[in-house]
Design a protein around this motif. Structure first.
Motif, PDB file in Angstrom:
ATOM      1  N   ASP A 260     -11.493   3.839 -12.087  1.00 33.81           N
ATOM      2  CA  ASP A 260     -10.223   3.236 -11.683  1.00 33.81           C
ATOM      3  C   ASP A 260      -9.086   4.051 -12.288  1.00 33.81           C
TER       4      ASP A 260
ATOM      5  N   ARG B  55      -5.138  -0.542  -5.311  1.00 32.14           N
ATOM      6  CA  ARG B  55      -5.909   0.185  -6.321  1.00 32.14           C
ATOM      7  C   ARG B  55      -6.108   1.647  -5.921  1.00 32.14           C
TER       8      ARG B  55
ATOM      9  N   HIS C  60      -7.162  -0.055  -1.053  1.00 30.84           N
ATOM     10  CA  HIS C  60      -7.857   0.724  -2.078  1.00 30.84           C
ATOM     11  C   HIS C  60      -7.906   2.162  -1.598  1.00 30.84           C
TER      12      HIS C  60
ATOM     13  N   SER D 121      -8.728   5.059  -6.983  1.00 25.90           N
ATOM     14  CA  SER D 121      -9.967   5.370  -7.703  1.00 25.90           C
ATOM     15  C   SER D 121     -10.503   6.734  -7.322  1.00 25.90           C
TER      16      SER D 121
END
Length: 368
Positions: A202, A156, A129, A158
């Motif tokens: 996100d 991910r 992430h 973000s």
């Protein structure tokens, strides 16, 4: 798609500047607030020399560090985050960068950030992430772009958002379990931490990893070189043939093929177009004369090789002959078009012994 708990190594990678608060704010949003919790097994911070020092003092001080306070308040355990996980961007001489101001500094930052993203994403057991909430805008861009190049389906990206006035309060790091009053340094106005709202945005991103050759994923080359190599292989999909120059053009890139391979590829392409995408052929159905007609166009009717190929095919095609030509053409396409080869390669359809050979490319993308 597998959830975070399916990955034994869960990495939170954050680029920061002079506001280490984004580390605890992001961790709070992911590990405490999110519906599907992402509790990292390790946290890594990339920043300049001053940024790393601020993170070390404010987050990791054994007595007053806000990272430890957050973990204690919300029972977060097993997160490896030590001063060794604070990574300082260095200049060409290996000296810590105090800031990113010059084009050279930007290049160093890009290479440094991409190195970590590439390495973390190379571990099949990891879920990565990446947060781009802190640091210079260019740092966030490099982190996001690197994840686009090397990120996988589980990874991910973000950005953490905090409501006013907490975003600008230097003493706010996360909403503590026991709320308290903080004071603005500008007007000394009191505000209670129960009014704080942390939101994690996100960020969708295009994943290019599966279209990249494995050698590009593994090579330790610079950010600039990686982008150049990827860009050079991204073209609109199209296929055409240049018989006078004995070359094929795929998506704007031309390269030569040996005459026999060029004729074989052209033969299948013509069948594909003529049959509106249904031109795949079984080796027992292939007509040697049909292929020899195409080969004659490529080498000319007076070529000595024409008789040799005619002799080889005097008893018709066999499966090994088609397999061999398919393998050689596909290998050449992988070499010339590492990101796009799958669009142009010869495919097999059906199971043995009923396998057929043909193209998957849409017929309207082929110019004959």
């Amino acid at each position: 798609m597998a959830t975070p708990v399916h990955y034994p190594r869960r990495i939170l990678l954050i680029v920061t500047g002079l506001t280490p608060q984004v580390v605890t704010e992001t961790l709070y949003a992911l590990a405490v607030q999110a519906q599907e919790k992402f509790i990292p097994t390790e946290i890594h911070v990339i920043s300049t020399g001053e940024g790393v020092e601020r993170a070390r003092l404010s987050l990791l001080d054994p007595a007053t560090g806000f990272f430890f306070a957050l973990c204690k308040d919300y029972g977060l355990q097993g997160i490896h985050f030590t001063p060794e996980n604070l990574h300082i961007i260095e200049d060409a001489a290996g000296r810590p960068l105090s800031d990113i101001r010059t084009p050279e500094d930007n290049l160093r930052a890009a290479d440094f950030i991409m190195h970590f993203v590439r390495n973390f994403c190379s571990d099949a057991s990891s879920m990565v992430h990446v947060s781009i909430a802190g640091g210079r805008k260019s740092m966030g861009f490099f982190a996001g772009y690197a994840l686009s190049l090397f990120g996988r389906s589980q990874d991910r990206l973000s950005h953490v958002l905090v409501n006013d006035p907490f975003e600008s309060l230097p003493d706010f790091y996360f909403p503590p379990l026991q709320g308290k009053v903080l004071y603005s340094r500008h007007n000394n106005k009191p505000v209670h931490t129960t009014a704080a709202r942390i939101m994690l945005a996100d960020i969708p991103f295009v994943r290019l990893r599966n279209g990249m050759p494995s050698k590009l994923q593994e090579r330790q080359i610079s950010f600039h070189e990686t982008v150049e190599e990827v860009q050079s292989n991204l073209h609109f999909v199209s296929l055409s043939f240049d018989l006078p120059n004995q070359s094929v053009c795929c998506g704007g890139k031309s390269f030569k093929l040996p005459p026999l391979l060029l004729a074989f590829y052209l033969w299948l392409a013509r069948r594909h177009v003529a049959a509106s995408g249904q031109g795949a052929i079984h080796w027992q159905e292939a007509d040697p004369q049909e292929f020899l007609t195409v080969y004659t166009e490529v080498v000319g009717p007076m070529s000595g090789s024409l008789d040799r190929v005619r002799q080889v095919l005097s008893n018709g095609f066999d499966r090994q002959y088609l397999e061999e030509k398919k393998a050689k053409i596909n290998h050449r396409l992988e070499k010339e078009l590492p990101l796009e080869a799958s669009f142009y390669q010869i495919a097999t359809f059906g199971d043995k012994p009923f396998t057929k050979y043909g193209l998957r490319l849409s017929p309207d993308k082929i110019a004959l």
